[in-house]
Design an enzyme around this catalytic site. Sequence first.
Site, PDB file in Angstrom:
ATOM      1  N   HIS A 130      30.159  24.299  80.928  1.00  0.00           N
ATOM      2  CA  HIS A 130      29.108  24.134  79.918  1.00  0.00           C
ATOM      3  C   HIS A 130      28.286  22.868  80.197  1.00  0.00           C
ATOM      4  O   HIS A 130      27.053  22.890  80.161  1.00  0.00           O
ATOM      5  CB  HIS A 130      29.749  24.064  78.530  1.00  0.00           C
ATOM      6  CG  HIS A 130      28.791  23.699  77.451  1.00  0.00           C
ATOM      7  ND1 HIS A 130      28.039  24.642  76.779  1.00  0.00           N
ATOM      8  CD2 HIS A 130      28.437  22.490  76.945  1.00  0.00           C
ATOM      9  CE1 HIS A 130      27.270  24.025  75.889  1.00  0.00           C
ATOM     10  NE2 HIS A 130      27.485  22.722  75.964  1.00  0.00           N
ATOM     11  N   GLU A 131      28.962  21.775  80.500  1.00  0.00           N
ATOM     12  CA  GLU A 131      28.258  20.513  80.765  1.00  0.00           C
ATOM     13  C   GLU A 131      27.355  20.630  82.001  1.00  0.00           C
ATOM     14  O   GLU A 131      26.260  20.068  82.033  1.00  0.00           O
ATOM     15  CB  GLU A 131      29.268  19.367  80.963  1.00  0.00           C
ATOM     16  CG  GLU A 131      30.010  18.975  79.688  1.00  0.00           C
ATOM     17  CD  GLU A 131      29.067  18.525  78.567  1.00  0.00           C
ATOM     18  OE1 GLU A 131      28.135  17.769  78.844  1.00  0.00           O
ATOM     19  OE2 GLU A 131      29.257  18.963  77.420  1.00  0.00           O
ATOM     20  N   HIS A 134      23.935  21.915  81.048  1.00  0.00           N
ATOM     21  CA  HIS A 134      22.960  20.943  80.524  1.00  0.00           C
ATOM     22  C   HIS A 134      22.236  20.214  81.659  1.00  0.00           C
ATOM     23  O   HIS A 134      21.059  19.913  81.570  1.00  0.00           O
ATOM     24  CB  HIS A 134      23.655  19.910  79.629  1.00  0.00           C
ATOM     25  CG  HIS A 134      24.021  20.435  78.273  1.00  0.00           C
ATOM     26  ND1 HIS A 134      23.122  21.090  77.460  1.00  0.00           N
ATOM     27  CD2 HIS A 134      25.188  20.386  77.577  1.00  0.00           C
ATOM     28  CE1 HIS A 134      23.723  21.421  76.322  1.00  0.00           C
ATOM     29  NE2 HIS A 134      24.978  21.018  76.373  1.00  0.00           N
ATOM     30  N   GLU A 189      22.088  24.727  73.732  1.00  0.00           N
ATOM     31  CA  GLU A 189      23.539  24.926  73.797  1.00  0.00           C
ATOM     32  C   GLU A 189      23.863  26.349  74.288  1.00  0.00           C
ATOM     33  O   GLU A 189      24.749  26.548  75.117  1.00  0.00           O
ATOM     34  CB  GLU A 189      24.200  24.684  72.431  1.00  0.00           C
ATOM     35  CG  GLU A 189      24.153  23.237  71.964  1.00  0.00           C
ATOM     36  CD  GLU A 189      24.797  22.233  72.917  1.00  0.00           C
ATOM     37  OE1 GLU A 189      25.532  22.639  73.828  1.00  0.00           O
ATOM     38  OE2 GLU A 189      24.533  21.035  72.765  1.00  0.00           O
TER      39      GLU A 189
HETATM   40 ZN    ZN Z   1      26.487  21.216  74.991  1.00  0.00          ZN
END
Ligand code: ZN
Length: 262
Positions: A130-131, A134, A189
């Site tokens: 997930h990171e 970003h 997100e």
């Molecule tokens: Zn996030």
Amino acid sequence: MKRFLSLIAAALLLTSCGVLSNLNSERLLQGGVYAIQALTLSDEQVEAYVSQYIAQLDAQSKVLPESSPYTKRLRKLTANLDGVNEKPLNFKVYQQDEVNAFACADGSVRVYTGIMDAMTDNELLGVIGHEMGHVALHHTRKQMQKSMLTSAALQGIASAGDKIAALTDSQLGALGEVILNAKFSRDMETEADDYGYNYLCEAGKNPWSMVQSFEKLQKLSSGTAAQASAVSNLFSSHPDTQSRIEHISQRCLQDGYKRPTK
Ligand SMILES: [Zn+2]
């Protein structure tokens, strides 16, 4: 540059017409310059500034050595992960009880011992995936551009233009706020989740790990006071956990992935 010149021209025109006679035209121009420089901030500039911040943070943190079981575990887990945006990843473990991890535009990924203690390998991988999203989707750059429009310290970065300035302590502090306390939009997100899903699949990992990491975050946040406090930064910056669980579970099922038992 064209937009920059037309902004100056427009400001001068308005001022000479007396429309803005009660405004400080110099301030207006300076504000315009910051805005343009913030919007034209390149990935290279962001990476260079972020690297300065990470170098300082590494120096101030307790970075565990290669011989540490934590570092060995993280190296093994991430051995097959590719870099993002053509940047190789560099992982370090910080000896810190907080349940947290973050990735930066220059490829730096920092994982706290708190999250390594709280999560299984799969759960940890889900957070890292997930990171990565970003970073790959330039969320960090967008966040920095936004902050440069409002933070006096970061406006100073803008004044360096294309050149890379050596950051002052207050600028490093302001940049740290952007990196460590970034609050992304709900859309960002979701995009990071989807990116993380694809990224893990391409690396030959089981994307159920993302669902498992969300579930663990949820569990810790409603656990003991100490657990909730340790995970509060990571959990509060990631709202709507239930809908994220449902969305990624749906994708796993559609793609025929079998949920691992732990
Ligand atoms: Zn996030």
